[in-house]
Design a protein around this motif. Structure first.
Motif: not given
Length: 486
Positions: A392-394, A424-425, A433-437, A460-461
């Motif tokens: 997943x991307x985010x 994980x990254x 994922x490219x984005x993780x917050x 959008x997550x």
């Protein structure tokens, strides 16, 4: 008689340098042990981690840092993700070995006897105060800053003429570019040289003045650079009385009182913590009392002043287990000088042996807790990968902060070990994922999890994870009916 001389010389070398041979023999074992330690918490966020970053942005001052060599190492690791954290561990340990043998050369310059020299060497090699650096992954800067500071000191006491100044100044500048606290050796080196070379006060004052000018030049150059601003860690500007008192206790404890702090702070095993204190401090107390003249004399007070100067940048900001590393060679020299003037009695040798053996047990305990923290990160990261299923991307994660008793980087709570999804990254080689917050909430606010998840989905997550204790679960997206109050 000639046939016996080589044997006699070998026997003499072994008896006079037994600590050197012991360290050499343990290098393969220690190397294997540190390769079992995996990254946790902020190991993933420093310059030496493999997360994507711009090299040019970090070659100039970045926030409160200007660590040129960290940036270069991180640039290499970013392109060779598979070497993280193995390359970090091996480079840090290699630097520690280098520091150990530079200390050996300095102890030779002090002309201390074999027993004092061997103890000083072993004490620095495995003292509890060095573990925050040696067992860490992001401590390349601390290790090599000390390495070049010690090289600068050796240049100062072994070279002559202008080469003495050139060697000292160049090495100290390199040390400062590894980590900012290296700049303190522009003052420490001339002070220590007064002890090693027996310089006059006038000569020492002149060299201290030269060092201060070099330090001011560094500050001027740094301020002339543009600064890439980053979110500042407010832990480094804690100025409350309680925070400064904690820093002072950490400084005194880690520098002067070698005992099992994991047992004291994390395990609450007060019996073993007390035993470790008795077994180690009985030796240090004995030699301090028996030779208090050296401890409180000109040489002892000079070394203690240098310890305080080296610790000053951390006492002003924050003092942690890692920050004791740069002080330990000075403490090793102090103990060697104290022991050197004591007769080799059975009591002294017995207390020394018990102390060193206890320190080995403390080291093993700290290493094991560091290993367990790394394993916790791996378990959580693998769970997260299973829960996510497909790339997943985010991702957004909600961390439940529990009452886990953490201690420095040795014992980190599960949500901190998870390191905001960085594990994980790393396992996906930073492909996804490219984005993780993330957000962290206390246990008593767990009821807010659905509301926070809804907010994350709205912006959008693709996935929202709940990290609680040592469990990772998926927080599903709710529909309108699910959101209605019962």
């Amino acid at each position: 008689m000639q046939d016996c001389n080589p044997q006699l010389n070998l026997s003499d070398r072994l008896s006079r340098q037994w600590a050197v041979w012991l360290i050499v023999l343990t290098i393969p074992v220690v190397c294997y042990g540190i390769t079992l330690l995996m990254p946790t918490f902020d190991d993933f966020t420093y310059f030496t981690a493999p997360y994507p970053k711009s090299l040019s942005d970090r070659l100039i001052p970045f926030g409160s840092y200007w660590r040129l060599f960290d940036a270069l190492f991180g640039y290499f690791i970013e392109r060779h993700v598979g070497l993280f954290p193995l390359a970090n561990h091996l480079c840090v340990f290699a630097g520690h070995i280098g520091n150990t043998f530079l200390l050996y050369r300095l102890l030779e310059r002090l002309k201390v006897g074999p027993l004092a020299r061997n103890f000083g060497l072993l004490y620095f090699y495995m003292a509890p105060g060095v573990l925050g650096t040696v067992l860490d992954i992001d401590s390349l800067n601390q290790t090599y800053s000390l390495l070049f500071d010690l090289m600068g000191l050796l240049c100062f006491v072994t070279l002559a003429g202008r080469w003495r100044l050139v060697g000292w100044i160049v090495c100290t500048y390199v040390a400062t570019l590894f980590k900012e606290n290296g700049i303190m050796w522009f003052v420490i080196t001339p002070l220590l040289a007064s002890m090693l070379l027996h310089c006059s006060k006038k000569t020492v004052s002149r060299f201290v003045a030269v060092g201060m000018c070099c330090a001011l030049l560094y500050v001027a150059v740094r301020l002339s650079f543009p600064v890439n601003h980053s979110p500042f860690n407010h832990e480094y500007i804690e100025t409350t009385f309680v925070a400064k008192l904690k820093d002072l206790f950490a400084f005194i404890g880690l520098t002067f009182l070698p005992l099992d702090y994991v047992a004291l702070v994390h395990d609450r095993n007060y019996l073993w913590a007390a035993c470790s204190a008795v077994f180690t401090l009985s030796f240090f107390g004995y030699v301090s009392v028996k030779n208090h003249r050296t401890l409180l004399g000109k040489t002892g007070l000079l070394l203690l002043l240098c310890v305080l100067i080296a610790a000053a940048p951390h006492l002003v900001t924050v003092f942690t287990a890692m920050h004791a590393y740069g002080l330990m060679p000075l403490m090793a020299m102090l103990w060697a000088l104290i022991i050197n003037r004591l007769p080799r009695k059975l009591l002294l040798l017995s207390l020394m042996t018990v102390s060193l053996f206890t320190i080995i047990l403390i080291d093993l305990h700290h290493w094991n807790e560091t290993r367990l923290s790394g394993q916790r990160q791996e378990r959580l990261s693998k769970q997260a990968l299973r829960v996510l299923g497909a790339p997943v991307d985010s991702v957004f994660s909600i961390n439940i902060v529990d009452d886990y008793r953490k201690y420095s980087t040795f014992c980190v709570r599960p949500t901190d070990a998870f390191a905001w999804g960085n594990g994980v990254q790393l396992m996906t080689a930073y492909r996804w994922p490219k984005t993780w917050e993330d957000v962290s909430i206390p246990e008593e606010q767990r009821r807010r999890v659905p509301e926070i998840a809804d907010s994350a989905y709205r912006v959008g997550f693709r996935k929202v994870l709940l990290i609680s204790h040592e469990t990772v679960t998926l927080v599903a997206k709710r529909n309108a009916q699910d959101k209605q109050e019962p």
